[in-house]
Design an enzyme around this catalytic site. Structure first.
Site, PDB file in Angstrom:
ATOM      1  N   SER A 415       0.832  -1.198   0.000  1.00  0.00           N
ATOM      2  CA  SER A 415       0.000   0.000   0.000  1.00  0.00           C
ATOM      3  C   SER A 415       0.867   1.248   0.000  1.00  0.00           C
ATOM      4  O   SER A 415       2.007   1.232   0.456  1.00  0.00           O
ATOM      5  CB  SER A 415      -0.925   0.014   1.220  1.00  0.00           C
ATOM      6  OG  SER A 415      -0.171   0.102   2.417  1.00  0.00           O
ATOM      7  N   CYS A 416       0.293   2.340  -0.530  1.00  0.00           N
ATOM      8  CA  CYS A 416       0.912   3.658  -0.390  1.00  0.00           C
ATOM      9  C   CYS A 416       0.025   4.461   0.547  1.00  0.00           C
ATOM     10  O   CYS A 416      -0.749   3.895   1.325  1.00  0.00           O
ATOM     11  CB  CYS A 416       1.074   4.335  -1.746  1.00  0.00           C
ATOM     12  SG  CYS A 416      -0.502   4.770  -2.515  1.00  0.00           S
ATOM     13  N   ASN A 417       0.078   5.763   0.474  1.00  0.00           N
ATOM     14  CA  ASN A 417      -0.694   6.587   1.407  1.00  0.00           C
ATOM     15  C   ASN A 417      -2.192   6.338   1.327  1.00  0.00           C
ATOM     16  O   ASN A 417      -2.900   6.350   2.333  1.00  0.00           O
ATOM     17  CB  ASN A 417      -0.430   8.074   1.142  1.00  0.00           C
ATOM     18  CG  ASN A 417       0.910   8.496   1.698  1.00  0.00           C
ATOM     19  OD1 ASN A 417       1.721   7.656   2.063  1.00  0.00           O
ATOM     20  ND2 ASN A 417       1.148   9.798   1.750  1.00  0.00           N
ATOM     21  N   ARG A 419      -3.713   4.058  -1.392  1.00  0.00           N
ATOM     22  CA  ARG A 419      -4.109   3.006  -2.326  1.00  0.00           C
ATOM     23  C   ARG A 419      -3.608   1.629  -1.909  1.00  0.00           C
ATOM     24  O   ARG A 419      -2.490   1.485  -1.422  1.00  0.00           O
ATOM     25  CB  ARG A 419      -3.573   3.310  -3.730  1.00  0.00           C
ATOM     26  CG  ARG A 419      -4.053   4.629  -4.294  1.00  0.00           C
ATOM     27  CD  ARG A 419      -3.506   4.873  -5.677  1.00  0.00           C
ATOM     28  NE  ARG A 419      -3.929   6.174  -6.183  1.00  0.00           N
ATOM     29  CZ  ARG A 419      -3.783   6.568  -7.443  1.00  0.00           C
ATOM     30  NH1 ARG A 419      -3.203   5.759  -8.311  1.00  0.00           N
ATOM     31  NH2 ARG A 419      -4.192   7.750  -7.825  1.00  0.00           N
TER      32      ARG A 419
END
Length: 472
Positions: A415-417, A419
């Site tokens: 995951s990113c911030n 998504r």
């Protein structure tokens, strides 16, 4: 082309694993030096990172490309790959030093070996060594062959670069420019050290008042040679001004949702370069994502060397071309004050060029992505404000996993911030409509088997539950 872009992004992401250890290591290494705090045990911690970059990159690249949910055995395969290669090279030719290039090659070989042999079956008597353990055997065989090959061809590469370095000496400003250009350009292959060796430790000769003879730009400058430092002064412009400008450009060009994260990474990278001469955290963050940007960086470095030569700036370093060495060596340098206005000009040149190209060509540097949407698109700067309809994260993760075809269909996930990013083995079994019905804000497909589910800041909790399900 889609697979090529995906692999390049994977390589860039894999590089960030070892790069994450570099900023602090660089700072404590500088602070531990004799002319600073003089704490050897502190320096040992920094050297543990920079003395084993090839191993770190081998493991990082292997983890990035290995198709496995549990990265433990792939990481061990990467370690065995670089260890076997180094041990073999030490037998074939102890003088060979491939540097970081050895780590990248070993990581790619290890990942390929793991992916191709992780399900290998053997006769029952050897069944213990089958399956995921078999790559551990195969990688040592493959890397033994690699050691023989590189042990034979690498000396010619090293000798060629050494001979070329000697030719640069008689070329004046152009020679200095080519030296700095190649110094940066060869970093991805670990060959810059070969080029540096002659210039740093063998170029020119100086006899001190006590009769002692010193050779090399670094040694001659520190020991009082007024003619030394022309090949080194340009590095101060690059490390103190150029790299921080790149960091600012990458930060400013990042999407709004990612700027907080990018600010921390690039701020640390800029400080590390300015204070301790360590540039790898920044350079490795974009060199594989955009070779064009990296060539421009190398060109600007060469240009900085030529400008400093033409202004007769002579200054050297013991640790690196950073603010500490600049201040320490200021009084014995020639025209060192000129580095400041020249540096400011190059800061502007670097920043404007990088920012413009990143935005104009939509280059996916840290905090940016080049994606194609199929199910609608949402403004990236609005993603932080998103919220899921259900706060039952365990339930949401379970339903998402089922929609992606179950854990046996998941090749990679992180995951990113905002998504959840998932790479699947078979896209045909993914129920995209079901994913949208779960209340997510959108789905993006960068490639045929890669999905990005736009969730918002709650993705952290979803990812935690998603990982638990994958581990069951």
């Amino acid at each position: 082309m889609s697979n090529f872009k995906t692999n390049i992004q994977k390589l860039g992401r894999a590089m960030l694993l070892p790069v994450a250890a570099m900023p602090l290591a660089g700072l404590i290494l500088r602070l531990s030096a004799d002319d600073m705090l003089n704490i050897p045990v502190l320096g040992a911690a920094g050297n543990a990172v920079f003395g084993n970059l090839d191993i770190l990159f081998a493991i990082g690249v292997t983890i990035g490309f290995a198709k496995a949910k549990d990265k433990g055995i792939p990481a061990l395969t990467g370690f065995l790959a670089i260890a076997t290669l180094k041990a073999g090279l030490n037998i074939i030719n102890p003088e060979v030093n491939m540097g970081i290039f050895a780590g990248i090659i070993s990581g790619l070989v290890a990942a390929w070996t793991y992916n191709h042999f992780k399900e290998q079956k053997l006769p029952l008597v050897f069944s213990y060594f089958a399956g995921e353990k078999f790559p551990l055997t195969m990688v040592m065989i493959l890397q033994t062959v690699s050691a023989v090959i590189f042990g034979l061809i690498w000396p010619f590469i090293q000798n060629g670069i050494d001979s070329f370095a000697k030719l640069l000496v008689d070329m004046g400003a152009l020679g200095v420019g080519i030296f700095l250009f190649l110094n940066r350009l060869l970093i991805p292959f670990g060959l810059h050290h070969v080029l540096n060796t002659y210039v740093y430790y063998d170029l020119g000769s100086y006899t001190a008042p006590n009769g002692e003879v010193f050779r090399g730009e670094m040694t001659r400058f520190i020991n009082g040679d007024p003619n030394a430092g022309l090949f080194l002064s340009g590095f101060f412009v690059v490390m103190m001004f150029g790299i921080p400008a790149i960091c600012l450009a990458i930060y400013r060009a990042a999407f709004k949702e990612n700027q907080k994260m990018v600010k921390g990474i690039m701020g640390s990278g800029a400080a590390t370069s300015f204070i301790s001469n360590i540039t790898e955290p920044v350079e490795f963050s974009f060199m594989f994502i955009s070779p064009m940007l990296y060539v421009i960086h190398a060109f600007f470095a060469g240009l900085a060397g030529m400008v400093c030569y033409l202004f007769n700036i002579r200054i050297g370093f013991t640790f690196g071309a950073c603010i500490v060495d600049y201040l320490i060596n200021f009084r014995i340098a020639t025209n060192p004050l000129l580095i400041l206005p020249i540096g400011i000009v190059f800061f502007c040149l670097y920043y404007v060029t990088f920012y413009y190209l990143i935005k104009k060509r939509n280059i996916p540097t840290l905090g940016r992505e080049v994606v194609a949407t199929e199910f609608g698109e949402i403004a990236l700067d609005e993603e932080e404000e998103l919220s899921l309809a259900s706060k039952n994260y365990q339930y949401m993760a379970k339903k998402l996993l089922a929609a992606f075809g179950g854990k046996e269909n998941i090749n990679d996930s992180y995951s990113c911030n905002t998504r959840l990013r998932v790479e699947v083995l078979d896209a045909s079994v993914v129920d995209e409509a079901r994913i949208k019905q779960l209340g997510v804000s959108g789905i993006i497909k960068p490639s045929a088997t890669n999905y990005q589910v736009i969730i918002g800041l709650e993705v952290t909790y979803i990812m935690a539950e998603f990982d638990k399900l994958l581990a069951e």
